[in-house]
Design an enzyme around this catalytic site. Structure first.
Site, PDB file in Angstrom:
ATOM      1  N   ASP A 203      -2.029 -68.820   9.444  1.00  0.00           N
ATOM      2  CA  ASP A 203      -2.385 -70.182   9.863  1.00  0.00           C
ATOM      3  C   ASP A 203      -3.180 -70.096  11.162  1.00  0.00           C
ATOM      4  OD1 ASP A 203      -2.418 -72.967   9.634  1.00  0.00           O
ATOM      5  OD2 ASP A 203      -0.579 -73.207  10.797  1.00  0.00           O
ATOM      6  N   ASN A 208      -3.119 -72.520  17.207  1.00  0.00           N
ATOM      7  CA  ASN A 208      -2.160 -71.418  17.253  1.00  0.00           C
ATOM      8  C   ASN A 208      -2.665 -70.248  18.093  1.00  0.00           C
ATOM      9  OD1 ASN A 208      -0.013 -72.501  15.842  1.00  0.00           O
ATOM     10  ND2 ASN A 208      -0.834 -71.908  13.843  1.00  0.00           N
ATOM     11  N   ASP A 224       2.997 -68.434  16.929  1.00  0.00           N
ATOM     12  CA  ASP A 224       3.500 -69.091  15.722  1.00  0.00           C
ATOM     13  C   ASP A 224       3.095 -68.358  14.437  1.00  0.00           C
ATOM     14  OD1 ASP A 224       4.749 -70.768  14.012  1.00  0.00           O
ATOM     15  OD2 ASP A 224       3.481 -72.513  14.376  1.00  0.00           O
TER      16      ASP A 224
END
Length: 332
Positions: A203, A208, A224
């Site tokens: 992701d 992030n 993350d």
């Protein structure tokens, strides 16, 4: 389901602090909820120590084995001096349980979003993604899923249709364009051929990545890894691209200039950029729908599940079908 019935309704501030105390950390009363919808994440002040970040995992999303693989991957990257934020080991463990909640603690890492319009920033990001993938290619995940048309497209499509989220007057149009989009995505994967699958961040968008301005840790820090999974390397690259075809070509050239210093890139994977974008769109709608009983979701996404929302998704998928029919971005 009522608001009170959702498991997170029981995650009170006192329970958060009690969970922290159970692993030997005493909060000093400072607590700030951070922007996370999938999990509940808090920055917490700790007595006689710097603040930490504590993530309480969404119940029933991942099993323990999958979470521990996430933690092990982040730790493996950190051991290679790659700037990721890995969970802290407390009482010899990284995953903890308290009154039905699973949680992990992380060192606090401040920073801003990276400036993806800057070529040097994109090259820098590419270098670190190349290093992440060089490590990710050394061994597979065993407990975490793989990105595919089935897992990111067919399953979300089927779930949305089975649970009647799409308005009755739009369901036939959405079903038809979703089927066409999935067929086009399969065609992209067929054109790419048998590309390598490796451990990914999964992701990797700008939200992030924390960019630190000064000091020994200057540059990007990846956070993350909750969506880490197996898949093609380009999954971690395409979300850094935006704009028209010429813009994305320039951006990709910068990312790959840095990336190739540390890891090879199979240009056949460029066939997958628009297919992966299409799968993410389908997955995203199902992701929100599957969490609609969480009180945080209707507040955060008030536009979801309206007539206009699904009309826009139909148009969006039509655009993606056209894009998937175009030649891939060109790199040498």
């Amino acid at each position: 389901m009522s608001v009170a019935a959702h498991p997170y309704a029981n995650l009170t501030p006192d329970r958060v602090l009690d969970a922290l105390a159970s692993v030997g950390l005493n909060g000093d009363g400072r607590m700030q909820a951070l922007g996370s919808y999938e999990n509940r994440v808090y920055q917490i002040g700790v007595e006689d120590a710097p603040p930490i970040v504590v993530k309480f995992y969404r119940p029933a999303r991942w099993d323990d084995a999958a979470i521990l693989e996430e933690h092990a991957f982040a730790a493996e990257l950190a051991a290679c001096e790659i700037p990721v934020v890995a969970p802290m080991s407390l009482a010899t463990r990284t995953l903890h349980t308290f009154e039905g909640f699973r949680f992990a603690a992380y060192p606090r890492c401040g920073g801003r979003a990276p400036e993806l319009s800057d070529r040097s920033t994109l090259e820098w990001m590419g270098r670190f993604l190349g290093r992440i993938h060089a490590v990710g290619a050394l061994a597979p995940f065993r407990a975490r899923p793989r990105i595919s048309v089935e897992t990111f497209g067919v399953q979300p499509r089927d779930w949305l249709l089975a649970h009647d989220f799409i308005p009755p007057d739009l369901v036939d149009a959405w079903r038809s364009i979703a089927a066409l989009a999935l067929d086009s995505a399969r065609g992209c994967f067929d054109r790419a051929g048998d590309v390598r699958s490796l451990r990914l961040h999964g992701d990797c968008h700008s939200g992030n990545v924390l960019w630190i301005e000064h000091g020994a840790t200057h540059g990007p820090h990846f956070v993350d890894f909750d969506d880490a999974r197996m898949g093609p390397a380009v999954q971690d690259l395409w979300m850094l691209l935006s704009g028209d075809r010429a813009d994305m070509t320039r951006q990709l050239d910068a990312v790959l200039t840095g990336y190739r210093e540390f890891h090879d890139f199979d240009l056949r994977e460029l066939n997958l950029v628009e297919a992966l974008r299409t799968l993410r769109l389908l997955h995203y709608s199902a992701w929100i729908a599957q969490r609609w009983d969480d009180p945080a979701f209707p507040v955060a996404f008030p536009w979801f599940n309206t007539q206009r929302y699904w009309q826009d998704r139909i148009l969006e998928l039509r655009e993606q079908v056209a894009l998937m029919d175009e030649p891939p971005l060109e790199m040498s």
